[in-house]
Design an enzyme around this catalytic site. Structure first.
Site, mmCIF file in Angstrom:
data_model
loop_
_atom_site.group_PDB
_atom_site.id
_atom_site.type_symbol
_atom_site.label_atom_id
_atom_site.label_comp_id
_atom_site.label_asym_id
_atom_site.label_seq_id
_atom_site.Cartn_x
_atom_site.Cartn_y
_atom_site.Cartn_z
ATOM 1 N N HIS A 135 0.099 -12.430 1.147
ATOM 2 C CA HIS A 135 0.344 -11.155 0.483
ATOM 3 C C HIS A 135 0.587 -11.395 -0.991
ATOM 4 C CE1 HIS A 135 1.916 -7.129 -0.246
ATOM 5 N NE2 HIS A 135 1.259 -6.814 0.847
ATOM 6 N N ASP A 159 -1.117 -6.409 8.779
ATOM 7 C CA ASP A 159 -2.324 -6.311 9.597
ATOM 8 C C ASP A 159 -2.335 -7.267 10.786
ATOM 9 O OD1 ASP A 159 -3.707 -4.301 8.139
ATOM 10 O OD2 ASP A 159 -3.916 -5.753 6.521
HETATM 11 C C1 LIG Z 1 -3.547 -10.469 0.783
HETATM 12 C C2 LIG Z 1 -4.295 -11.372 -0.180
HETATM 13 C C3 LIG Z 1 -5.598 -10.657 -0.596
HETATM 14 C C4 LIG Z 1 -3.424 -11.617 -1.409
HETATM 15 O O1 LIG Z 1 -4.215 -12.247 -2.365
HETATM 16 P P1 LIG Z 1 -3.648 -12.964 -3.673
HETATM 17 O O2 LIG Z 1 -2.312 -12.456 -4.007
HETATM 18 O O3 LIG Z 1 -4.702 -12.845 -4.705
HETATM 19 O O4 LIG Z 1 -3.450 -14.437 -3.229
HETATM 20 P P2 LIG Z 1 -4.556 -15.566 -3.291
HETATM 21 O O5 LIG Z 1 -5.765 -15.113 -2.540
HETATM 22 O O6 LIG Z 1 -4.747 -15.986 -4.707
HETATM 23 O O7 LIG Z 1 -3.820 -16.697 -2.486
HETATM 24 C C5 LIG Z 1 -2.948 -17.688 -3.043
HETATM 25 C C6 LIG Z 1 -3.171 -18.983 -2.302
HETATM 26 O O8 LIG Z 1 -2.881 -18.797 -0.910
HETATM 27 C C7 LIG Z 1 -4.058 -18.953 -0.137
HETATM 28 N N1 LIG Z 1 -4.122 -17.862 0.825
HETATM 29 C C8 LIG Z 1 -3.679 -16.588 0.661
HETATM 30 N N2 LIG Z 1 -3.903 -15.886 1.765
HETATM 31 C C9 LIG Z 1 -4.499 -16.713 2.627
HETATM 32 C C10 LIG Z 1 -4.973 -16.550 3.948
HETATM 33 N N3 LIG Z 1 -4.886 -15.384 4.572
HETATM 34 N N4 LIG Z 1 -5.535 -17.600 4.562
HETATM 35 C C11 LIG Z 1 -5.632 -18.797 3.920
HETATM 36 N N5 LIG Z 1 -5.188 -19.017 2.683
HETATM 37 C C12 LIG Z 1 -4.646 -17.971 2.044
HETATM 38 C C13 LIG Z 1 -5.222 -18.848 -1.107
HETATM 39 O O9 LIG Z 1 -6.358 -19.519 -0.651
HETATM 40 C C14 LIG Z 1 -4.622 -19.463 -2.330
HETATM 41 O O10 LIG Z 1 -4.599 -20.851 -2.140
HETATM 42 P P3 LIG Z 1 -4.891 -21.856 -3.363
HETATM 43 O O11 LIG Z 1 -3.801 -21.595 -4.362
HETATM 44 O O12 LIG Z 1 -4.858 -23.184 -2.730
HETATM 45 O O13 LIG Z 1 -6.243 -21.458 -3.892
HETATM 46 C C15 LIG Z 1 -4.617 -12.717 0.479
HETATM 47 O O14 LIG Z 1 -3.422 -13.298 0.974
HETATM 48 C C16 LIG Z 1 -5.640 -12.601 1.584
HETATM 49 O O15 LIG Z 1 -6.839 -12.617 1.316
HETATM 50 N N6 LIG Z 1 -5.193 -12.466 2.880
HETATM 51 C C17 LIG Z 1 -6.105 -12.288 3.984
HETATM 52 C C18 LIG Z 1 -6.566 -10.840 4.073
HETATM 53 C C19 LIG Z 1 -5.452 -9.935 4.527
HETATM 54 O O16 LIG Z 1 -4.774 -10.183 5.507
HETATM 55 N N7 LIG Z 1 -5.307 -8.819 3.811
HETATM 56 C C20 LIG Z 1 -4.326 -7.790 4.156
HETATM 57 C C21 LIG Z 1 -3.234 -7.716 3.146
HETATM 58 S S1 LIG Z 1 -1.946 -6.616 3.663
#
Ligand SMILES: CC(C)(COP(=O)(O)OP(=O)(O)OC[C@H]1O[C@@H](n2cnc3c(N)ncnc32)[C@H](O)[C@@H]1OP(=O)(O)O)[C@@H](O)C(=O)NCCC(=O)NCCS
Length: 381
Positions: A266, A317
């Protein structure tokens, strides 16, 4: 001029940490895992208030009195039917249309005949918020039945939003336990600060576009797998794996291959998403009541793996997926259900934006070239 004259501040990726608005609607403490709607802790609301009471709280700033609530329920009940042109649009859509696309299209079409479309005044916005909140569940269930060759079930204006949704979906009255779980899920999904779809709604509203335009835009944003679309992806993952050992291995492989696991991570929470705490309980109870805790157990097995390998906690989710699946809700309706709940939060934000508006128009950090000259098209290679 061949060079930039000044260096603008660098844009944080994904606008992380940027404060986009002053708001009285929702507070999130990502470190403590705390979520507050207008001063009330989410745990208090989910245990002691219904979705209709929560809608009143979000829109009007206070929980309703008994007579306020009775009035709101009457108003919602009177607005559940869809105009004929919206039913015609749902019938015209190909049966394989994704329900989120059907919902977005029909929500937009609702604006065509809304008697308050042209006014962004607080009273008009509140009436439109009521109508949208009442109509979205009818759209989702009507489209689901139409795509399966069934007639839509007429909404029952005496039922709550949660009960009516389940009734219109299945054509039979849901029992109290299912209605309570559905209602709690709607409360948990109703509002969440400046998330992507709410920001979209506010940006749209800030041009002084109407609430239907804002909600349509927000539904577009909610669809994506990084936002509301993740709940369907979680269930697809569980279904592909079928047992806890396979699920654990699959998630290990995904994380080791730097793939994102849906339902985890998140932007704001650095700990357990408080909504996941309640959905986790609901998933367990529903599984026990149905005599099938497999999906819940698979979810529990995945959780420590995500924590161990990436320090990730589940978000809203993750457990909503197994909870809805156990309630026999079709997978591609999971995200539309999120929309049915979140429309209350979007409307609250649109109303807040319209009350004290300034167009939202950020700038960007241009990193492109300067000094290029147009070569006539005939001379370009
Ligand atoms: C929610 C979300 C979009 C937040 O994105 P964000 O704040 O931009 O965070 P990032 O995507 O930059 O993630 C930071 C780090 O954690 C990792 N990470 C975050 N969520 C992850 C996940 N669900 N699975 C694996 N790795 C994850 C990223 O790969 C990144 O790693 P790195 O620093 O080694 O590159 C992201 O956690 C995600 O894509 N989750 C899966 C989709 C989801 O469940 N969405 C519903 C949200 S309520």
């Amino acid at each position: 001029m061949s060079q930039a004259v000044s260096t603008p501040p660098k844009a944080p990726g994904g606008l992380e940490g940027v404060v986009a608005a002053k708001s009285e609607i929702c507070f999130i403490d990502g470190q403590a895992g705390r979520l507050v709607y207008r001063g009330y802790e989410i745990g208090d609301l989910v245990e002691n208030a219904t979705f209709e009471e929560t809608a009143h709280l979000l829109w009007d700033g206070e929980l309703p009195t008994r007579s306020d609530l009775d009035q709101l329920k009457r108003d919602l009940g009177a607005s559940t039917k869809l105009p004929a042109h919206v039913i015609a649009i749902l019938k015209a859509l190909p049966a394989d249309t994704q329900p989120m696309d059907a919902l977005r299209t029909a929500a937009s079409a609702l604006g065509a005949t809304d008697p308050d479309l042209r006014s962004n005044e607080p009273d008009a916005n509140r009436r439109k918020a009521i109508r949208l909140t009442a109509q979205l569940p009818t759209i989702v269930t009507a489209f689901h039945r139409l795509r399966n060759g069934q007639q839509p079930v007429e909404p029952d204006p005496a039922l709550s939003i949660a009960a009516n949704f389940l009734y219109m979906l299945n054509g039979k009255r849901p029992h109290d336990t299912l209605t309570r779980v559905m209602d709690a899920a709607l409360v948990l999904h109703a509002e969440h600060g400046m998330n992507a779809s709410t920001f979209t709604a506010r940006v749209t509203a800030a041009t002084l576009a109407d609430i239907h335009a804002s909600v349509t835009a927000a539904l577009g944003a909610l669809k994506g797998p990084l936002h509301g679309g993740a709940n369907q992806d979680v269930m697809e993952l569980l279904l592909e794996c079928q047992d806890p050992d396979a699920a654990e291995q699959r998630v290990r492989d995904m994380l080791n291959n730097k793939q994102k696991v849906p339902g985890f991570g998140h932007r704001v929470y650095r700990t357990f998403d408080p909504r996941a705490t309640f959905l986790r309980k609901m998933s367990k109870q529903l599984g026990e009541a149905a005599g099938n805790t497999k999906w819940y157990e698979m979810s529990e097995r995945i959780m420590p793996v995500a924590k161990e390998l990436k320090g990730l906690s589940p978000n809203v989710d993750f457990f909503s997926a197994s909870a809805y699946y156990t309630m026999e809700i079709p997978l591609d309706l999971f995200t539309p259900i999120f929309g049915i709940a979140r429309v209350t939060g979007w409307c609250a934000h649109v109303m807040e934006q319209h009350k004290n508006n300034r167009i939202i128009r950020p700038t960007d950090d241009y990193v492109g070239p300067f000094g290029k000259k147009v070569v006539p098209i005939e001379q370009r290679g």
